[in-house]
Scaffold this motif. Structure first.
Motif, PDB file in Angstrom:
ATOM      1  N   SER A 169      -7.948 -13.907 -12.453  1.00  0.00           N
ATOM      2  CA  SER A 169      -6.218 -14.562 -11.884  1.00  0.00           C
ATOM      3  C   SER A 169      -6.185 -14.731 -13.595  1.00  0.00           C
ATOM      4  O   SER A 169      -6.629 -16.096 -14.154  1.00  0.00           O
ATOM      5  N   VAL A 170      -4.916 -14.439 -13.662  1.00  0.00           N
ATOM      6  CA  VAL A 170      -4.224 -14.576 -14.915  1.00  0.00           C
ATOM      7  C   VAL A 170      -2.704 -15.389 -14.631  1.00  0.00           C
ATOM      8  O   VAL A 170      -1.869 -14.236 -13.765  1.00  0.00           O
ATOM      9  N   GLU A 171      -2.326 -16.735 -15.203  1.00  0.00           N
ATOM     10  CA  GLU A 171      -0.797 -16.674 -15.488  1.00  0.00           C
ATOM     11  C   GLU A 171      -0.399 -17.287 -16.571  1.00  0.00           C
ATOM     12  O   GLU A 171      -0.586 -18.249 -17.399  1.00  0.00           O
ATOM     13  N   VAL A 217       3.218 -18.206 -18.466  1.00  0.00           N
ATOM     14  CA  VAL A 217       4.655 -19.306 -18.523  1.00  0.00           C
ATOM     15  C   VAL A 217       4.809 -19.695 -19.635  1.00  0.00           C
ATOM     16  O   VAL A 217       4.664 -19.612 -20.915  1.00  0.00           O
ATOM     17  N   THR A 231       7.330 -15.988 -15.963  1.00  0.00           N
ATOM     18  CA  THR A 231       6.112 -16.253 -15.716  1.00  0.00           C
ATOM     19  C   THR A 231       5.602 -14.640 -15.280  1.00  0.00           C
ATOM     20  O   THR A 231       6.207 -13.618 -14.647  1.00  0.00           O
ATOM     21  N   SER A 283       2.035 -12.935 -13.316  1.00  0.00           N
ATOM     22  CA  SER A 283       0.416 -13.369 -12.595  1.00  0.00           C
ATOM     23  C   SER A 283       0.145 -12.707 -12.185  1.00  0.00           C
ATOM     24  O   SER A 283      -1.069 -13.044 -11.618  1.00  0.00           O
ATOM     25  N   GLU A 284       0.765 -11.927 -12.061  1.00  0.00           N
ATOM     26  CA  GLU A 284       0.504 -10.282 -11.029  1.00  0.00           C
ATOM     27  C   GLU A 284       0.145  -9.279 -11.686  1.00  0.00           C
ATOM     28  O   GLU A 284       0.934  -8.949 -12.483  1.00  0.00           O
ATOM     29  N   ASN A 297      -2.675 -19.839 -17.943  1.00  0.00           N
ATOM     30  CA  ASN A 297      -3.725 -21.171 -17.308  1.00  0.00           C
ATOM     31  C   ASN A 297      -2.914 -22.311 -16.803  1.00  0.00           C
ATOM     32  O   ASN A 297      -3.905 -23.092 -16.861  1.00  0.00           O
TER      33      ASN A 297
END
Length: 286
Positions: free
Chosen positions: A19-21, A23, A44, A46-47, A82
């Motif tokens: 999982s990566v976010e 921003v 952002t 993130s999905e 992240n």
């Protein structure tokens, strides 16, 4: 070499948890004090999904993705992966997560196609042996339908073939985030559709964030999960599903061109139909 924990990269995407976010926090960027390209970008990602960045020439689309991948460093504000500020990361750290496919690949100009794609394997740390790397290269070539080009030199190829090889080079990295700067440039419409379908499928099957810059509003509308629309002077105008972003009002405001937007009866995707001419009697744009 220090382990990730010793480099204080807590929460960094692992092979088990990808999982990566990403921003953007009030990001500004300019090449000098007199020319700011990006103005107060907050965004952002993130999905997993296919994100298409659209907007007129000169609004900073390429600059935006270069700030994401640490090719450029922000003038002010920050980009985080992240929670980690990209400015404090090594290029190697970023490349473990983000793969970047530029418009052109001049650094491999005299290599063979196989060697060119093999460069991408250097960023895929899951591939240990040469056999694994070669298998990944041939899989990427098969996906892009360029198996017959393997032994040709990159500088012997057409512009469209260059583009396919560059995309294969990005695919073989298998990053968590894949960024492509105009990947369908120089391709005929059949291959534009094929490449965009492929990128959407990669995003869905590999749980990847795929970000592509596009000038084709109708292809973006049909295949993107989300549209990032930029406007002058380097701002985010709107982000969301194609049907919410690619409206008649938004397109006319951002692109300064008249159009109609209708719905595809099968998919429900918006279809942009250009309106009145923009050239005056003197041959200049109104």
């Amino acid at each position: 070499m220090l382990a990730k924990s010793e480099r204080n990269l807590e929460g960094w995407p692992s092979e088990e948890d990808g999982s990566v976010e990403i921003v953007f926090d009030h990001v500004f960027f300019g090449y000098d004090d007199d020319k700011t390209i990006l103005h107060d970008i907050s965004l952002t990602l993130s999905e997993p999904g296919l994100y298409c960045i659209v907007g007129p020439n000169g609004v900073g689309k390429s600059t935006l993705v270069k700030c994401m991948s640490k090719i450029h460093e922000t003038t002010s504000g920050k980009v985080t992966i992240n929670g980690h500020d990209v400015r404090g990361l090594r290029h190697k750290d970023v490349s473990e997560v983000i793969g970047y496919v530029p418009v052109t690949a001049d650094d491999v100009f005299s290599m063979s196609v196989i060697e060119t794609i093999m460069v991408g394997c250097q960023e895929n740390h899951k591939l240990k042996s040469r056999r694994e790397k070669m298998r990944a290269v041939y899989d990427a070539m098969e996906l892009m339908q360029i198996e017959d080009l393997g032994n040709k030199r990159f500088n012997e190829l057409s512009a469209g073939q260059h583009q396919k090889v560059a995309i294969a080079r990005g695919i073989v990295q298998r990053p968590r985030v894949l960024i492509l700067d105009e990947p369908t440039a120089n391709l005929d419409v059949r291959y534009q559709v094929y490449v965009t379908e492929l990128l959407r499928a990669l995003a869905e099957t590999e749980d990847m964030i795929v970000v592509m810059i596009s000038h084709d509003l109708n292809i973006s509308a049909k295949y993107a999960h989300s549209i990032i629309m930029m406007e002058e002077p380097g701002k985010i105008f709107k982000v969301g599903p194609p049907a919410e972003v690619l409206t008649k009002e938004n397109i006319e405001k951002v692109y300064r061109i008249q159009c109609d937007v209708i719905r595809d009866e099968r998919s429900g995707a918006p279809i942009v139909v250009l309106g009145w001419p923009i050239t005056g009697s003197d041959g200049r744009m109104d």
